[in-house]
Design a protein around this motif. Structure first.
Motif, short mmCIF file in Angstrom:
data_model
loop_
_atom_site.label_atom_id
_atom_site.label_comp_id
_atom_site.label_asym_id
_atom_site.label_seq_id
_atom_site.Cartn_x
_atom_site.Cartn_y
_atom_site.Cartn_z
N LEU A 1 0.85 -1.19 0.00
CA LEU A 1 0.00 0.00 0.00
C LEU A 1 0.88 1.23 0.00
CD1 LEU A 1 0.05 1.36 3.13
CD2 LEU A 1 -1.16 -0.75 3.59
N THR A 2 0.26 2.38 -0.27
CA THR A 2 0.92 3.66 -0.06
C THR A 2 0.05 4.45 0.92
OG1 THR A 2 -0.18 4.63 -1.98
CG2 THR A 2 2.05 3.79 -2.31
N VAL A 3 0.71 5.26 1.73
CA VAL A 3 0.02 6.06 2.74
C VAL A 3 0.75 7.40 2.86
CG1 VAL A 3 1.32 4.98 4.63
CG2 VAL A 3 -0.86 6.10 5.12
N PHE A 4 -0.01 8.48 2.98
CA PHE A 4 0.63 9.78 3.16
C PHE A 4 1.52 9.73 4.39
CE2 PHE A 4 -2.77 11.27 0.33
CZ PHE A 4 -2.01 11.99 -0.57
N ALA A 5 2.72 10.26 4.26
CA ALA A 5 3.74 10.15 5.31
C ALA A 5 3.33 10.83 6.61
CB ALA A 5 5.07 10.72 4.81
N ASP A 6 2.40 11.77 6.57
CA ASP A 6 1.96 12.44 7.78
C ASP A 6 0.68 11.87 8.38
OD1 ASP A 6 0.14 13.32 5.91
OD2 ASP A 6 0.49 15.46 6.25
N TYR B 1 4.61 7.02 2.05
CA TYR B 1 5.42 5.85 2.34
C TYR B 1 4.88 4.68 1.54
CZ TYR B 1 7.38 8.18 6.46
OH TYR B 1 8.03 9.04 7.30
N SER B 2 5.79 3.90 1.02
CA SER B 2 5.45 2.61 0.43
C SER B 2 5.61 1.59 1.55
CB SER B 2 6.40 2.31 -0.73
OG SER B 2 6.14 1.04 -1.24
N LEU C 1 8.42 7.98 -0.86
CA LEU C 1 8.32 8.49 -2.22
C LEU C 1 8.03 9.98 -2.11
CD1 LEU C 1 6.09 5.59 -3.58
CD2 LEU C 1 8.58 5.77 -3.65
N ARG C 2 9.00 10.78 -2.49
CA ARG C 2 8.91 12.23 -2.31
C ARG C 2 8.07 12.88 -3.40
NH1 ARG C 2 15.13 13.40 -1.79
NH2 ARG C 2 14.84 12.51 -3.84
#
Length: 171
Positions: A123-128, A161-162, A147-148
């Motif tokens: 999954l991907t999730v917003f870093a904050d 974040y991955s 992933l910036r």
């Protein structure tokens, strides 16, 4: 985190749930945390449900028939990625922090492990998004990378974040 109410049921999404999915993903607090556009249409959700796709499990949390959460698991179709799948999820703001996301995630991971035989779920999730990160970590996901400037949110490019959860199988 509170335990989810027993009045909450989990069910596969069907055509009759499309309006509830549109409503769920129309909350600004939800749409800003997922990689979808705001103001989703019923037509988009009809396509996303993949009613004919055996590799897709769109699972809902319902309270008295109202869609309060969604977690979809999709096994990748490419042959060399068939051991993997991806998830996406959302919980209605009024139900966040009450165990709904945990129930949904546990249910799709049980299917991933015991029905699909997936060795990797990602999954991907917003870093904050600290609540989501904590939820995923509790269920065995680990951050594999950042992933910036990955996605536009609130008029700015934002990092994600991955994450992945691996099930090692003996060979």
């Amino acid at each position: 985190m509170k335990e989810a109410s027993p009045a909450i049921t989990l069910q596969r999404a069907t055509e009759e749930h499309i309006d509830g999915l549109v409503a769920l993903y129309s909350y600004p607090q939800v749409s800003r945390q997922v990689l979808q556009m705001p103001y989703p249409s019923a037509a988009i959700w009809r396509t996303r449900l993949g009613l004919e796709n055996e590799r897709l499990l769109p699972l809902l949390a319902l309270n008295q028939g109202e869609v309060i959460g969604n977690c979809s698991l999709e096994q990748y179709a490419r042959v060399r990625r068939g051991h993997s799948g991806g998830i996406g999820m959302a919980v209605a703001p009024a139900w966040q922090g009450q165990g709904v996301g945990s129930r949904l995630l546990a249910a799709v991971l049980e299917v991933a492990d015991n029905w699909m035989g997936l060795q990797r779920v990602e999954l991907t999730v917003f870093a904050d998004n600290q609540p989501a990160l904590a939820l995923y970590k509790r269920h065995g996901f680990e951050v594999e990378g950042q992933l910036r400037d990955y996605a536009m949110r609130d008029g700015r490019l934002t990092d994600v974040y991955s994450m992945a959860r691996l099930q090692r199988r003996e060979r």
